[in-house]
Design an enzyme around this catalytic site. Sequence first.
Site, mmCIF file in Angstrom:
data_model
loop_
_atom_site.group_PDB
_atom_site.id
_atom_site.type_symbol
_atom_site.label_atom_id
_atom_site.label_comp_id
_atom_site.label_asym_id
_atom_site.label_seq_id
_atom_site.Cartn_x
_atom_site.Cartn_y
_atom_site.Cartn_z
ATOM 1 N N LYS A 145 -15.453 8.518 -24.944
ATOM 2 C CA LYS A 145 -16.057 7.791 -23.783
ATOM 3 C C LYS A 145 -15.129 7.096 -22.902
ATOM 4 C CE LYS A 145 -15.270 2.633 -24.949
ATOM 5 N NZ LYS A 145 -14.410 2.772 -23.447
ATOM 6 N N ASP A 179 -18.213 6.607 -30.308
ATOM 7 C CA ASP A 179 -18.559 5.064 -29.547
ATOM 8 C C ASP A 179 -17.458 4.538 -31.187
ATOM 9 O OD1 ASP A 179 -18.684 2.524 -29.457
ATOM 10 O OD2 ASP A 179 -19.671 2.473 -27.975
ATOM 11 N N HIS A 180 -16.426 3.832 -30.975
ATOM 12 C CA HIS A 180 -15.990 3.414 -32.238
ATOM 13 C C HIS A 180 -16.523 2.771 -32.888
ATOM 14 C CE1 HIS A 180 -13.260 1.520 -29.869
ATOM 15 N NE2 HIS A 180 -12.801 0.663 -30.598
ATOM 16 N N HIS A 191 -20.564 -0.278 -26.371
ATOM 17 C CA HIS A 191 -19.835 -1.797 -26.930
ATOM 18 C C HIS A 191 -20.848 -2.619 -26.724
ATOM 19 C CE1 HIS A 191 -16.237 1.080 -27.633
ATOM 20 N NE2 HIS A 191 -16.217 -0.166 -27.150
#
Lengths: 510, 463
Positions: free
Chosen positions: A171, A200-201, A263
């Site tokens: 991102k 998206d970790h 997130h």
Amino acid sequence: MSSPRPLDHNPLAEGLIDFKVRDPSLMVIFGATGDLSGRKLLPAIYNLMKQRLLPAGFAVVGAAIDDLDDAGFRKHASDVVTKFSRTQPLDPQVLQAFLQSLFYVRVDFSKLEDFRSLERKVEELDRTRHLGGNRVYYCATPPPTYETIVEQLRDGGLTKSKGFHRIVIEKPFGSDLTSARELTQILQRVFHEDSVFRIDHYLGKETVQNILAFRFANAIFEPVWNANLIDSVQITAAEEIGVELRGGYYEKAGALRDIVQNHALQLVALVAMEPPTSFEATAVRDEKVKVLRAIRPIQDGEVATSTVRGQYKKGWVLGEEVVGYREEHAVSPGSLTETFAGIRMFVDNWRWSGVPFYIRVGKRMPKRVTEIHIRFKRPPHNTFASARDLDPNAITLRIQPEEGISLRFGAKVPSAGLRLRNVSMDFTYMSSFLVETPEAYERLLLDCMIGDPTLFTRADEVEAAWTFIDPIEAAWRDDRPPLASYPSGTWGPPEADKLVQADGREWHRP
Amino acid sequence: MAQTVTSVPVPDIAWHGEAVTIGDVLGALSGIRRKFAHAEAGEDEHPRARNCVMTLVAVATNSADEARAQHASVAIAAHHPHMAIIVCEEVSVREGRIDATIATHPLSPSSTVHAECEVVGLHVQGAAGEHLAALVDPLLLSGVPVYLWWLDSPPFGTRELLDATRICDALVVDSARFDRPYQSFLGLADLALSAHNHLGVADFQWARLEPWREAVAEFFEPKDRRDYMKGIAEVGVDYVGDARGNRIAASLLVGWLASALGWKVKRAVGGKGGVLVAHFELEGGRQLEVAFRSVPKTDLAQGEVSAIRISGASAGRTFQLTVQRDPERHHRLTSDVGPSELKYRHRAGGDDDAGLEVALRTATRDHEVLQRNRETLTHMATGDLPGDEQRHSSTVLPRERRRGENHVLLTMIDIGGAETLRHVQQVDIEDEATLLLKLLSTGANDTVYTRSLTAAAELMRAL
């Protein structure tokens, strides 16, 4: 004579808990000498190797502008893994094996000849290490380079081998709806959408995945998970750190684009989605995107009353005095970039009709914490006089730190009278499971090699999120609502409290 | 991955009593829990709930085993609040008596989890020791899983064990420590088949084989190698020992392969130098040889697997997988040290020194003579010399399991005559606490283990 059909599954892999390897593959990391690679990717690969999760023959080719050779890259990798690996001390034998699987090709992204050199190196490794032509290209580079890399991969012949070809990007996935669509088109010119892995970790965290398990693997929660019994949902994603050395990036992004667009909205989607038919990538992502599309757009005239933007001033965090945002490195002294975002939103569908979702994200808050707080309605009739002081039932899903789940309810205080007070039942991952929680990047890198996109963001999810964010962003650029400020080390500007107080509620204290 | 347990602080003895009843122990436990709750709560706070993730019931028959159980319990407590009940039986003593201790161990100060570990020690003399279930049941916490860890050989086939398994969710053993490996292993297999449906059976030996299983499974994982499984022609397994020894680990590993790939054991023949060859029948009537060989290794425990070689051909392409523990010597090509034709006649031998030795032994063995020698076959199957008295001693000593070092697995892959791919992986030498965590993290209900155990028992009976 036709050749026999390969076995559909590997019977020897049954029952192996940590067996995640699939086909051997090679990973090319663009920007391999950069910050992301050094802090996250190389340590994650080392730890995957330490856990014996990488297949024999697996290799990494670092590709960057720096003038290095294999030995130089291995030295760099050794340094960063020593510094950033979550497991310490390093195991010398694993480190040695890890370093021997690393190779380096100097690549100037603008030069096709460099990509042809890369292809020659990759092809040689593919042959000697039985890799079956399987390749993962990881762009650990700034987003403006994605287009060049993708096109050079195609033109340099790096997407023609017989195995799979996957691309991983970080991102932000665009800076608004238009640029996100452009990025998707660029990627899809060369890669099929199933081969595009947008990281998206947050989604790699075990507790985020556990939201689905909590909701859909237990019969007792789902029946109450709707507007009939839920009063409101609060999502808090707070960091104690400032922008550190990312001031230049953050000036363009701000909290809305940096955290809320990805997130926070992903967490909303997981909390609010309908049960998928299976925990399979398409089924899960289909349900998530339905939620994102059901989020009621905040009209231009409502932005000032439904959102709060704030910026941290100097203050005290964790016992240390810290500077304000405008004094940070690479930040304009007159910056209007928000470091805090508060939003009240609604998901317009049958399940969530009328239930407000409050989001607050920010930097330089008292501590690092991410939580989802589900607050239930009060009982329809108050039997106990002392229950007036009782807080309503609540379920708190703690994403980080101390991952776990708490259920708050009222109980009688042991005494002669009838007094009630709040008690909580706590479930903590650390003590309840006899296993370590893997680092998010390790999980995501493995999933990428395996080809499981469940925990990655699909193009339509990205676009749905930007559709919601763009009108807010437009109003904020127009200074509506005005930028509020908050001292570092607090939970945001007073306007954020007013946002929930206007609805007769309070923020949950994480 | 299971957590590795390292630090082992000493627990505090909170209570002890001699010649007590289980009712006394229960009363003391209640008092300790009340004190803990009050001490933990602040002035205006209510005590938080105690956390307890399991009850570990450990059965020891001597003080050394009792100390092992205490060590493991306290090590686990560093991460996981639980209750341990360590029963030390002295059933040979005529006088009936129970001496008890309760030790408590708060979690590390850095932890924010409000919990502690309780270790209840019961020294039981006389007949009470034969009624384990009745002793332990009143102390168990409701709704918390119970794991029964028998530190040496459980009394398979007895009422005592059967009753004890009824109060637990899983039985944990270490088959490497069985006094009489052959008989106890078959007893374990019978128990796994006959026990109640919810009883898990877990074996440290099985946990130690995990890296081997991973390495073998990984080789066959790519789709274009799946058909190699049907083309396996020879398997060689080396395990640590002299001519005789504990073949349980090697049998479990082969039992795992056989049960997963549908091999049926037919017969076994012995050879010189401790080599034993089991013949399996595969789908379509094809035959497969598995060679077991004991090898002396000073740095590994008796009975541990030290190498496995799998070779064969599929669709006109040959393949060979060698997984080897702690290679000590430099890699040498077969052609450097012996007749090159051996390499092709006995593919399971491999290119390493150990492999060449297997090839040489295989080449020189005399099948017919040994097939006629039934006594020798018994020797091979049980590890007991013909006419020799059986030795009933543990084959794995505690000190052998606790070196605190890391070892490596070297995987060598040869496909179609291409250059050998060498892959080095780390294997942790895991202590009992770590192995317990690993086994219990799966709930100890492992159907692959059960079926491998059954196949291994079948193999041992055939040997």
